[in-house]
Design a protein around this motif. Structure first.
Motif, PDB file in Angstrom:
ATOM      1  N   UNK A   1       0.824  -1.285   0.140  1.00 44.55           N
ATOM      2  CA  UNK A   1       0.059   0.063  -0.013  1.00 44.55           C
ATOM      3  C   UNK A   1       0.908   1.254  -0.022  1.00 44.55           C
ATOM      4  N   UNK A   2       2.141   1.065   0.403  1.00 43.56           N
ATOM      5  CA  UNK A   2       3.007   2.327   0.586  1.00 43.56           C
ATOM      6  C   UNK A   2       3.958   2.400  -0.729  1.00 43.56           C
ATOM      7  N   UNK A   3       3.628   1.418  -1.584  1.00 42.23           N
ATOM      8  CA  UNK A   3       4.497   1.652  -2.853  1.00 42.23           C
ATOM      9  C   UNK A   3       5.821   0.780  -2.821  1.00 42.23           C
ATOM     10  N   UNK A   4       5.868  -0.211  -1.881  1.00 45.34           N
ATOM     11  CA  UNK A   4       7.331  -0.898  -1.698  1.00 45.34           C
ATOM     12  C   UNK A   4       7.506  -1.854  -2.698  1.00 45.34           C
ATOM     13  N   UNK A   5       8.525  -1.685  -3.334  1.00 39.20           N
ATOM     14  CA  UNK A   5       9.054  -2.725  -4.435  1.00 39.20           C
ATOM     15  C   UNK A   5      10.192  -3.828  -4.053  1.00 39.20           C
ATOM     16  N   UNK A   6      10.539  -3.356  -3.144  1.00 37.93           N
ATOM     17  CA  UNK A   6      11.863  -4.491  -2.525  1.00 37.93           C
ATOM     18  C   UNK A   6      11.759  -4.490  -1.024  1.00 37.93           C
ATOM     19  N   UNK A   7      12.006  -5.817  -0.474  1.00 38.12           N
ATOM     20  CA  UNK A   7      11.943  -6.034   0.965  1.00 38.12           C
ATOM     21  C   UNK A   7      13.251  -6.531   1.141  1.00 38.12           C
ATOM     22  N   UNK A   8      14.042  -6.078   2.112  1.00 40.58           N
ATOM     23  CA  UNK A   8      15.430  -6.550   2.532  1.00 40.58           C
ATOM     24  C   UNK A   8      14.874  -7.548   3.502  1.00 40.58           C
TER      25      UNK A   8
END
Ligand SMILES: O=C[C@H](O)COP(=O)(O)O
Length: 247
Positions: free
Chosen positions: A84-91
């Motif tokens: 929902x917050x536009x996150x494309x990558x997650x470490x």
């Protein structure tokens, strides 16, 4: 040719005012970057950074993701929320999460799986401690860490990004030499090749005291497809120099 990825990991740094200045300085100096760029910001600043980065070529990353879908998991943040917050990558699986929060290889693999299910690209961190390197166990450790992710994610492994971060090089100013880093990246690439026909398209980042002075040499290695940058990502000019080195 695969575009390189330069991802900043701000860790537990920043403030509303500092984030605003840092991102505006980076955007002002970046021009048309020929590599991919992302910043991994503390979760409480995702909304702020989403607005600052809207319509720009810098992607947003989270520093973690819950392995759970939703429910009674106090303090956790789900993949759906991050989206929902536009996150494309997650470490996922950063050594600081493994060390201070007891994250096992299996938990890291499940977090990577959860990210993929939510349409988020996991940046899976692997890396040996100094004691493990000195005991000659570097390859064994990173292969074990990556094997868990391959096992859990099957053919989806081609959609992850892998970051090799020797623990002894993180925040210490002691960078792996380009040759040392390349040697481990080649081991990881070979492991990925055995698991996926698309292994050549999987980005392998190096992280651990990468900075404006050493980035070009590291990024020139054949199996280093980008960087996961801690301290130097907090200084606009240093980060910009690393981005330029990845062009
Ligand atoms: O995620 C980033 C790494 O931990 C590297 O941090 P560093 O560049 O401060 O050594």
């Amino acid at each position: 040719m695969m575009k390189k990825l330069i991802a900043g990991n701000w860790k537990m740094n920043g403030s509303l005012a500092a984030n605003d200045k840092l991102l505006k300085d980076i955007l002002a100096g970046m021009g048309q970057a020929t590599c991919e760029v992302a910043v991994g910001v503390p979760a409480v600043y995702l909304a702020q950074c989403q607005i600052l980065l809207a319509g720009t070529s810098i992607d947003l990353a989270s520093q973690d993701i819950s392995a759970q879908e939703s429910g009674a998991y106090t303090g956790e943040i789900s993949g759906a929320m991050l989206k929902e917050f536009g996150v494309r990558y997650a470490i996922v699986g950063h050594s600081e999460r493994r060390q201070y929060h007891g994250e096992t290889d299996e938990v890291v693999a499940c977090k990577a799986q959860r990210a993929l299910k939510c349409g988020i690209t996991p940046i899976v961190c692997v890396g040996e401690t100094l004691a493990e390197r000195e005991a000659g166990k570097t390859d064994e450790v990173v292969k074990r860490q990556l094997a868990a992710v391959i096992h859990t994610n099957g053919h989806c492994i081609s959609e992850v990004v892998v970051a090799y971060e020797p623990v002894w090089a993180i925040g210490t100013g002691k960078t792996a030499t380009p040759e040392m880093a390349q040697q481990v990246h080649a081991v990881l690439r070979a492991q990925l090749k055995a698991a996926s026909e698309h292994a050549d398209c999987i980005k392998l980042l190096y992280g651990g005291s990468m900075n404006a002075a050493n980035a070009a040499q590291l990024l020139a290695q054949p199996d280093i497809d980008g960087g996961l940058i801690g301290g130097a990502a907090l200084k606009a000019q240093d980060f910009l120099t690393i981005i330029a080195a990845a062009a």
